[in-house]
Design a protein around this motif. Structure first.
Motif, PDB file in Angstrom:
ATOM      1  N   SER A 118      37.578  49.027  40.751  1.00  0.00           N
ATOM      2  CA  SER A 118      37.375  47.738  40.080  1.00  0.00           C
ATOM      3  C   SER A 118      36.661  47.907  38.746  1.00  0.00           C
ATOM      4  O   SER A 118      36.901  47.151  37.814  1.00  0.00           O
ATOM      5  N   ARG A 119      35.811  48.919  38.657  1.00  0.00           N
ATOM      6  CA  ARG A 119      35.094  49.099  37.387  1.00  0.00           C
ATOM      7  C   ARG A 119      36.051  49.409  36.239  1.00  0.00           C
ATOM      8  O   ARG A 119      35.682  49.319  35.086  1.00  0.00           O
ATOM      9  N   TYR A 120      37.276  49.829  36.568  1.00  0.00           N
ATOM     10  CA  TYR A 120      38.256  50.141  35.512  1.00  0.00           C
ATOM     11  C   TYR A 120      39.260  49.013  35.321  1.00  0.00           C
ATOM     12  O   TYR A 120      40.271  49.178  34.625  1.00  0.00           O
ATOM     13  N   GLY A 121      39.037  47.884  35.958  1.00  0.00           N
ATOM     14  CA  GLY A 121      39.958  46.759  35.827  1.00  0.00           C
ATOM     15  C   GLY A 121      40.172  46.120  37.169  1.00  0.00           C
ATOM     16  O   GLY A 121      40.189  46.805  38.195  1.00  0.00           O
ATOM     17  N   GLU A 122      40.346  44.789  37.168  1.00  0.00           N
ATOM     18  CA  GLU A 122      40.393  44.071  38.433  1.00  0.00           C
ATOM     19  C   GLU A 122      41.789  44.130  39.052  1.00  0.00           C
ATOM     20  O   GLU A 122      41.937  44.222  40.258  1.00  0.00           O
ATOM     21  N   THR A 173      46.341  39.363  44.472  1.00  0.00           N
ATOM     22  CA  THR A 173      46.478  39.141  43.037  1.00  0.00           C
ATOM     23  C   THR A 173      47.967  39.053  42.699  1.00  0.00           C
ATOM     24  O   THR A 173      48.393  38.310  41.834  1.00  0.00           O
ATOM     25  N   ASN A 174      48.731  39.849  43.416  1.00  0.00           N
ATOM     26  CA  ASN A 174      50.169  39.639  43.395  1.00  0.00           C
ATOM     27  C   ASN A 174      50.542  38.987  44.715  1.00  0.00           C
ATOM     28  O   ASN A 174      49.975  39.309  45.754  1.00  0.00           O
ATOM     29  N   SER A 176      53.254  37.460  39.976  1.00  0.00           N
ATOM     30  CA  SER A 176      51.868  37.574  39.561  1.00  0.00           C
ATOM     31  C   SER A 176      51.193  36.247  39.844  1.00  0.00           C
ATOM     32  O   SER A 176      51.576  35.216  39.297  1.00  0.00           O
ATOM     33  N   VAL A 177      50.215  36.233  40.719  1.00  0.00           N
ATOM     34  CA  VAL A 177      49.603  34.997  41.198  1.00  0.00           C
ATOM     35  C   VAL A 177      48.246  34.795  40.534  1.00  0.00           C
ATOM     36  O   VAL A 177      47.752  33.683  40.412  1.00  0.00           O
ATOM     37  N   GLY A 178      47.665  35.858  40.073  1.00  0.00           N
ATOM     38  CA  GLY A 178      46.311  35.763  39.539  1.00  0.00           C
ATOM     39  C   GLY A 178      45.293  35.853  40.665  1.00  0.00           C
ATOM     40  O   GLY A 178      45.646  35.774  41.847  1.00  0.00           O
ATOM     41  N   PRO A 179      44.025  35.995  40.308  1.00  0.00           N
ATOM     42  CA  PRO A 179      43.003  36.260  41.338  1.00  0.00           C
ATOM     43  C   PRO A 179      42.466  35.008  42.018  1.00  0.00           C
ATOM     44  O   PRO A 179      41.564  35.108  42.849  1.00  0.00           O
ATOM     45  N   ALA A 180      43.015  33.813  41.700  1.00  0.00           N
ATOM     46  CA  ALA A 180      42.389  32.568  42.168  1.00  0.00           C
ATOM     47  C   ALA A 180      42.267  32.494  43.683  1.00  0.00           C
ATOM     48  O   ALA A 180      41.224  32.099  44.208  1.00  0.00           O
ATOM     49  N   GLU A 189      41.855  34.773  45.676  1.00  0.00           N
ATOM     50  CA  GLU A 189      40.816  35.696  46.144  1.00  0.00           C
ATOM     51  C   GLU A 189      39.452  35.288  45.602  1.00  0.00           C
ATOM     52  O   GLU A 189      38.489  36.052  45.660  1.00  0.00           O
ATOM     53  N   GLY A 190      39.394  34.082  45.019  1.00  0.00           N
ATOM     54  CA  GLY A 190      38.131  33.592  44.485  1.00  0.00           C
ATOM     55  C   GLY A 190      37.853  34.067  43.071  1.00  0.00           C
ATOM     56  O   GLY A 190      36.793  33.810  42.511  1.00  0.00           O
ATOM     57  N   GLY A 191      38.801  34.781  42.470  1.00  0.00           N
ATOM     58  CA  GLY A 191      38.586  35.338  41.131  1.00  0.00           C
ATOM     59  C   GLY A 191      38.962  34.347  40.044  1.00  0.00           C
ATOM     60  O   GLY A 191      39.801  33.465  40.238  1.00  0.00           O
ATOM     61  N   GLY A 192      38.360  34.510  38.879  1.00  0.00           N
ATOM     62  CA  GLY A 192      38.731  33.720  37.708  1.00  0.00           C
ATOM     63  C   GLY A 192      38.325  32.258  37.787  1.00  0.00           C
ATOM     64  O   GLY A 192      38.726  31.440  36.959  1.00  0.00           O
ATOM     65  N   LEU A 193      37.520  31.911  38.795  1.00  0.00           N
ATOM     66  CA  LEU A 193      37.054  30.525  38.922  1.00  0.00           C
ATOM     67  C   LEU A 193      35.559  30.495  38.625  1.00  0.00           C
ATOM     68  O   LEU A 193      34.858  31.479  38.854  1.00  0.00           O
ATOM     69  N   LYS A 194      35.077  29.327  38.157  1.00  0.00           N
ATOM     70  CA  LYS A 194      33.668  29.262  37.767  1.00  0.00           C
ATOM     71  C   LYS A 194      32.753  29.686  38.915  1.00  0.00           C
ATOM     72  O   LYS A 194      31.842  30.489  38.737  1.00  0.00           O
TER      73      LYS A 194
END
Lengths: 651, 651
Positions: free
Chosen positions: B261-265, B399-400, B417-421, B423-428
């Motif tokens: 993860s440190r190299y990209g989500e 994420t996919n 491609s679904v995005g991280p939403a 998985e709780g990602g990319g949300l405030k």
């Protein structure tokens, strides 16, 4: 000049030893023997006992510097030799800067050995060369490794197979080979190789038993550059042959002495060495170095990159194969004589540290038992006797004599300890079949005629020469059937020495070393034991399957002296059975030939495996018949003269 | 305290960074980021963008010491946060001794993740567990590696097979397996092992595709000690499961965040990292370390020696599998999206640096294409849908989003491609499904009710909670079909902030971190895009084979939030098709379950290979239908309300 180098255990002195005639100065630590010093400098000194100080072969002459004389050393040297400064190299340790001369008798000349003896043009029976795949309609593939050039269709969204599966598909299309093996490290960078070369690559396919394996993927077309090595790993010599895997052409052959000799001359002494605290590593390392040097030298000469050599096939006796592969050989030596393995997996070259392409394949000819090895399987393969409906016998003469009898339906084999006499070992003036060895002798009207290998001045007598002398001495009635000199015969060449009676073949003035070259009564006694062992083994083997010698259609003679042996004289001394000379065929180094055939034809390699499985091994060491036959054969030609009808006039 | 250490390129300063609440002092070179510093100390900080400074997840608070503020950093922090000393850990470099507090929101708590979400008791369809060998009469063998105790008959002069052939014969007798492979180094010391143990040994046999391989020979009877590892290599988390290969019992399961993860989500940013000058090695090393730590920890807990673990089976998406094996992943990213490989040879554990028995076998579940990987093949295997005559769909949310449709005759699949939403990602206030995550929400009479994982104070919202909130907001008409807050609704929880409108789920006073936990209009917009991508993908896939959703007998839901997802609410937002809830089945971490099944049953592993070959992949990124369907799905529940007849009352 004296350097002191620091070691973990304290200061250790270092000296220089100069060997003549080379003139090479070798830095040697205090306490090393002269034999070890020579070895460090790549100079080979004759040595039959593995440095035990009992064979007296490693006599060298001190020119400068001080050494302690070892009592063992002294007992093996004549007074004259001691006065002249001779010592045994294996019993003399370094504690001064030295200058040492290696006399010609003690010298091994690496480059000549076996090159002449070897049948490079050995003709392979046609049925061996025709691969089974051709019959099955797959004509492209036969050798252990083979290159294939692939032009892969460019990937698209519709044809989106992965890189690896794209290669698999093309191999399947082109050669009907499915699911080849591949190792991970060959896949890792594949994507870039493909794209750098516009999807044009050359794949090297290897055979691992029934499976194919992708062992190399190169960019572009390297189809024409694929080479292999056939190896004969003998107890005494190691021979390497470079082969073009496409044309099947032999590009070169090189031989050297097996560097394991320093640990013992025969397989038994090497097993003892390996299974004592020394371990197997020095023996393994020695032969690996041997092979490495030969391979590198062949590649250099033919301007071939070592990575272009993708396959190697080795044939050796069971012990040699174990030591080559680093397998524990210890239980080969003791009843019930069990080797670790008799068939060997197809390996990676890097597993055995052979300096060819590290992903290249390395295979060994299968063995039958502890004392019938891959060299014999290779010989049977090369002779074609396993394919013939007619009865044949293979006799391989080395320190062990192996004998195989059979046809396409059955094969039996055995092995007898023959001793080193037929290789020139253990005799006062014996030497290997190299330059300067007396290889043929005849006696007529009391005159001795001989010729030497390389036609130079004689340095000693090799196996074929020794057989000739014995036969001639016996025919001329100078020795009796028991091998003793006839006391009533008067001849200036028969002399009494401090070692007993001897017959001088070449006078000191004729010889390279300036010494008389002679055969002693003791030598003759040893030779009779050797020939008796061979004859008894052949007799027991034939009897065990109810075969009479006269039923044998062909006898193949393999081994170091194959090409020089005078069959008629070998019959006179009772070494070979009394059959018409036309039934004997010399096949030279059939171990090497068999390895090459198996390297080039997977069908032949499979046949070798089948041969090894099919051969029934007779253990002679526990066979009471063998002992009886051996004793009966301890006469010239034999106690039972009826076995040698053609010699009736002579006896 | 300040140390100066000498480096090749000159002197480099070193500082100490203390992270609170751990209190661990980590020595860090000047110029490293706080994110790197935490990583060096084994402390994980949330981070979705791979340290690019764009996700704002890695907010930490300075307590002591001086740092430069990075402009990027500032734009992602509120004025209040800046005043309180917050910085982005990824954008802040060390040039002083520091004391830093990691707030609870930025913290990853390794041990809890996925352990609850995973279906440990997942029941395997019976037909998968029954190995083909049993049908063929060979009942003994099924797992990837299996032990066999052999009592070899003692060798005699009559039964003088070599050691290796003696073992082969016994394996043949006992299990009808002929000619297993073996590597040279396993043969080398065989003679001594056999004799030390009176010819009683335990052989570990592994399966390499159709061949067997002897991977271990131990003295005595170790039959009971044979263990395996099933691995799920997710982009976000890595899960390892220890299995008894004899009883098939699960002995333990452990999970950790994927250190890549440190190299990209997501996979794309990791491919970019690997294919830039950085190379793949850091990514490969990161996941290998992950696995190593999990395996060692499992083994330690269960008092198992690492050498007793003789097999491992990994399932991961195509990119994860490439990075795990050290295979170039670069061309996965660009049209026509070609991976290096989709099927992988069975390897040695030492080839991939996994700390189990170095000769143990390591296999990976086969992939279908660049964007449908081994995790999906494993899921199809575990679900049993490939064996059923009835039509099923598998939906894997990560994420996919991967979707598979089919039965025992055909299988089609795609990936969006679904995005991280989810998985709780990319949300405030989004977070992964770990301790403190709001996982269920309902709104009744204007009151918000929620529960958290672990029942503690809320720290954020995970995927299932986010879906619930959206559905509840929509059902209560506080948001409109386009996802915008209804301006006419008056509610104290809907607030205008500097980042736009948001809905407060939990007030600051209730939360663990003392901050409001809210979902923003921007978040909802992102979630609508995510759900639209999933629904459009499923629609296009079904249409492509002429299937209507109502014909689908069962929909398997796999992935991190599998067990918590409220199906009815997911239908309300138009994420799942409008089918009776009874048709949906949660199968949790089916990637891990599939890997375990394949580890324990060679028949299942072969089936997985057949499944991967049989699946037809539809590439959506170039499909115009997909774009149309995606746009049509950008409403709640969908532009075409007829697709959601059960919601008629609501809409």
């Amino acid at each position: 000049m004296r350097d002191t180098i620091l070691r973990g255990r304290g200061a250790m002195s270092q000296y220089k030893v100069i060997f003549r005639p080379e003139g090479k100065a070798i830095p040697v630590e205090e306490g090393k023997t002269l034999l070890e010093a020579a070895d460090m400098g790549g100079i080979h000194i004759n040595n039959l006992c593995g440095g035990q100080g009992v064979c007296g072969q490693c006599k060298v002459k001190m020119i400068n510097g001080t050494v302690d004389k070892n009592p063992k050393s002294i007992s093996l040297l004549s007074v004259e030799e001691i006065q002249q400064g001779y010592v045994l190299a294996c019993q003399t340790t370094v504690k001064d800067n030295l200058e040492v001369e290696i006399p010609v008798e003690a010298r091994l000349e690496g480059e000549q050995i076996l090159m002449e003896g070897e049948t490079l043009t050995f003709s392979t029976p046609e049925e061996i060369e025709r691969p089974a795949q051709e019959e099955a309609g797959v004509s492209f593939y036969s050798p252990l490794t083979m290159k294939m050039h692939l032009k892969l269709p460019l990937p698209t969204l519709e044809d989106n197979l992965s890189d690896l599966e794209r290669i698999y598909r093309e191999i399947q299309r082109k050669a009907n080979i499915s699911d080849p093996e591949i190792e991970l490290h060959k896949i890792r960078g594949l994507a870039r190789i493909l794209r750098k070369n516009e999807m044009r690559i050359t794949v090297t396919l290897g055979r691992k038993n029934s499976k194919f394996k992708i062992i190399q993927i190169e960019g572009g077309d390297t189809l024409k550059r694929n080479f292999g090595i056939a190896l004969d790993i003998g107890t005494t010599t190691v021979v390497a042959q470079l082969v073009d895997m496409n044309s099947k052409e032999i590009l070169g052959t090189k031989a050297s002495h097996n560097r394991q000799s320093r640990y013992g001359e025969d397989v038994i002494s090497r097993i003892i060495y390996a299974c004592n605290r020394n371990g197997m590593e020095p023996l393994n390392k020695a032969v690996i170095e041997n092979i490495g040097d030969l391979v590198k030298s062949l590649a250099r000469e033919k301007k071939i990159d070592l990575n272009e050599i993708t396959a190697a096939m080795a044939a050796g006796n069971t012990t040699m194969t174990h030591l080559l592969l680093g397998m524990e050989p210890c239980f080969i030596r003791t009843e019930p004589y069990i080797p670790t393995a008799t068939s060997f997996p197809v390996m990676k070259a890097s597993d055995v540290w052979i300096p060819i392409n590290p992903d290249g394949l390395f295979a060994c000819m299968p063995c039958v038992s502890s004392y019938v090895g891959g060299d014999i399987t290779a010989g049977v393969l090369a002779s074609g006797m396993g394919d013939s409906s007619q009865l044949s016998m293979l006799m391989d003469f080395g320190t062990n004599g192996e004998i195989v009898l059979g046809n396409n339906e059955w094969l039996v084999c055995c092995s007898a300890s023959v001793g080193p006499a037929f290789e020139g070992g253990g005799l006062k003036c014996g030497m290997r079949a190299t330059k300067g060895a007396i290889q043929e002798v005849s006696i007529s009207n009391g005159d001795v005629h001989y010729n030497t290998i390389g036609d130079g001045k004689p340095r000693g007598v090799c196996g074929s020469g020794v057989i000739d002398i014995m036969a001639e001495l016996f025919k001329n009635k100078w020795i009796q059937p028991d091998g003793k000199f006839d006391a009533e015969k008067d001849n200036s060449r028969i002399r009494q020495t401090e070692e007993g009676k001897e017959f001088v073949i070449a006078w000191a003035g004729e010889s390279e070393g300036g010494n008389n070259i002679a055969i002693t009564e003791y030598d003759i006694g040893n030779l009779i034991k050797s020939k008796a062992a061979v004859f008894a083994a052949a007799t027991v083997l034939a009897k065990s399957v109810g075969v009479d010698f006269k039923d044998i259609n062909q006898i193949f003679i393999a081994g170091g002296f194959g090409n020089y042996l005078n069959v008629e004289k070998a019959i006179v001394i009772g070494l070979l059975p009394d059959l018409p000379p036309g039934r004997f065929r010399f096949i030279g180094n059939s171990s090497l030939a068999g390895a090459r055939i198996a390297l080039l034809s997977n069908h032949a390699f499979e046949k070798a495996q089948e041969i090894a499985k099919r051969m029934t091994y007779f253990e002679l060491s526990v066979n009471p018949d063998f002992m009886n036959e051996f004793i009966a054969a301890l006469f010239l030609p034999h106690t039972n003269q009826n076995l040698f009808p053609s010699l009736r006039g002579l006896i």
